[in-house]
Design a protein around this motif. Structure first.
Motif, PDB file in Angstrom:
ATOM      1  N   PHE A 131     -22.814  10.668 -52.869  1.00  0.00           N
ATOM      2  CA  PHE A 131     -21.408  10.357 -53.105  1.00  0.00           C
ATOM      3  C   PHE A 131     -20.643  10.314 -51.781  1.00  0.00           C
ATOM      4  N   ALA A 132     -20.889  11.290 -50.911  1.00  0.00           N
ATOM      5  CA  ALA A 132     -20.195  11.342 -49.624  1.00  0.00           C
ATOM      6  C   ALA A 132     -20.565  10.164 -48.735  1.00  0.00           C
ATOM      7  N   ALA A 133     -21.815   9.721 -48.807  1.00  0.00           N
ATOM      8  CA  ALA A 133     -22.282   8.641 -47.942  1.00  0.00           C
ATOM      9  C   ALA A 133     -21.990   7.249 -48.503  1.00  0.00           C
ATOM     10  N   ALA A 134     -21.752   7.151 -49.803  1.00  0.00           N
ATOM     11  CA  ALA A 134     -21.573   5.850 -50.448  1.00  0.00           C
ATOM     12  C   ALA A 134     -20.263   5.191 -50.029  1.00  0.00           C
ATOM     13  N   ARG A 135     -20.215   3.885 -50.161  1.00  0.00           N
ATOM     14  CA  ARG A 135     -19.002   3.114 -49.949  1.00  0.00           C
ATOM     15  C   ARG A 135     -18.721   2.294 -51.203  1.00  0.00           C
ATOM     16  N   PRO A 136     -17.455   2.012 -51.490  1.00  0.00           N
ATOM     17  CA  PRO A 136     -17.155   1.199 -52.672  1.00  0.00           C
ATOM     18  C   PRO A 136     -17.834  -0.159 -52.607  1.00  0.00           C
ATOM     19  N   ASP A 137     -18.066  -0.753 -53.753  1.00  0.00           N
ATOM     20  CA  ASP A 137     -18.614  -2.102 -53.797  1.00  0.00           C
ATOM     21  C   ASP A 137     -17.710  -3.020 -52.975  1.00  0.00           C
ATOM     22  N   PRO A 138     -18.278  -3.913 -52.163  1.00  0.00           N
ATOM     23  CA  PRO A 138     -17.447  -4.759 -51.292  1.00  0.00           C
ATOM     24  C   PRO A 138     -16.505  -5.687 -52.036  1.00  0.00           C
ATOM     25  N   LEU A 139     -16.733  -5.892 -53.341  1.00  0.00           N
ATOM     26  CA  LEU A 139     -15.852  -6.757 -54.128  1.00  0.00           C
ATOM     27  C   LEU A 139     -14.843  -5.961 -54.956  1.00  0.00           C
ATOM     28  N   ALA A 140     -14.895  -4.638 -54.861  1.00  0.00           N
ATOM     29  CA  ALA A 140     -14.076  -3.801 -55.740  1.00  0.00           C
ATOM     30  C   ALA A 140     -12.588  -4.099 -55.611  1.00  0.00           C
ATOM     31  N   ALA A 141     -12.100  -4.242 -54.392  1.00  0.00           N
ATOM     32  CA  ALA A 141     -10.660  -4.448 -54.192  1.00  0.00           C
ATOM     33  C   ALA A 141     -10.192  -5.795 -54.727  1.00  0.00           C
ATOM     34  N   ALA A 142     -11.083  -6.780 -54.760  1.00  0.00           N
ATOM     35  CA  ALA A 142     -10.717  -8.129 -55.213  1.00  0.00           C
ATOM     36  C   ALA A 142     -11.081  -8.371 -56.675  1.00  0.00           C
ATOM     37  N   GLU A 143     -11.784  -7.443 -57.316  1.00  0.00           N
ATOM     38  CA  GLU A 143     -12.333  -7.686 -58.653  1.00  0.00           C
ATOM     39  C   GLU A 143     -11.266  -8.060 -59.667  1.00  0.00           C
ATOM     40  N   ALA A 144     -10.165  -7.317 -59.731  1.00  0.00           N
ATOM     41  CA  ALA A 144      -9.136  -7.580 -60.747  1.00  0.00           C
ATOM     42  C   ALA A 144      -8.597  -9.004 -60.618  1.00  0.00           C
TER      43      ALA A 144
END
Length: 242
Positions: A131-144
């Motif tokens: 969890f600490a090392a993970a990064r959000p999916d690169p499309l997460a901010a644009a998904e909506a």
């Protein structure tokens, strides 16, 4: 109703949890026996900590200042709602159990000691190091923005994509809506009168940005154009025309 088609590759639990935190606009905090809702008040640190701007005269800050060592036990809850209107709109929830400490400048810093991700398929305990090392999916901010545009402006493309769905998954379908997208694929929600199921269409390769996503979607649509229209939808059109 559960998934109605073989599930393709997708984000791991740690990345999915980090994506929920990165895009959630609000969170619920339970501490010292009280529950408070905070809207637009949190940010996430690089290693998965949560900075919360709580009112200085609020119960949460008081609990943080008065607790032994200034570290009250707390639980944070984040919900991930589909950006398009569908039945059962909550796609995932994340619970973080841990500790708050006051930091310079006024906010409270939350350090998780337990992370739980719940999806329709069930709940999973997320490894803290992952969890600490993970990064959000690169499309997460644009998904909506991407999904609402696809649903509103390109219903013909959504219908074409159903050619890639197994016919039995479309049986008695009343509506098909784009539910989620990440770097690995697109998820469609197939709704029926009293039930629903989700199907996933995998990209031929992961997409790291919106430009790559556009290419992946064009490839999916090309595959769909070469496929036959599902008989289930053919019958629905015929019934509707009649």
């Amino acid at each position: 109703m559960g998934d109605t088609q073989d599930w393709a590759a997708g984000p791991g639990a740690a990345q999915r949890a980090r994506s929920v935190l990165a895009t959630a606009w609000s969170c619920a905090v339970t501490a010292d026996g009280a529950r408070e809702e905070y809207v637009g008040a949190h940010t996430v640190t690089e290693d998965g900590g949560v900075l919360l701007d709580a009112p200085e005269d609020g119960a949460l800050v008081t609990a943080a200042l008065c607790a032994p060592r200034g570290e009250p036990s707390a639980v944070l809850e984040f919900a991930d709602a589909a950006p398009v209107p569908v039945r059962d709109r909550i796609r995932a929830r994340v619970w973080l159990a841990g500790w708050f400490t006051p930091v310079a400048g006024g906010p409270l810093l939350f350090r998780p000691t337990r992370v739980v991700l719940r999806r329709p398929s069930g709940a999973v305990l997320v490894d803290l190091a992952e969890f600490a090392a993970a990064r959000p999916d690169p499309l997460a901010a644009a998904e909506a923005r991407l999904l609402t545009h696809l649903a509103a402006a390109h219903p013909d493309a959504v219908e074409r994509l159903t050619r890639l769905v197994r016919p039995e998954s479309l049986h008695a379908a009343t509506r098909v809506t784009p539910l989620a997208v990440d770097r690995h694929g697109l998820t469609l929600r197939v709704e029926r009168v009293r039930a629903h199921g989700d199907v996933r269409l995998a990209f031929h390769a992961p997409a790291d940005d919106v430009t790559q996503l556009t290419e992946r979607m064009h490839a999916l649509l090309a595959r769909a154009s070469a496929a036959a229209c599902p008989r289930a939808l053919q019958r629905q059109r015929a019934d509707g025309d009649g």
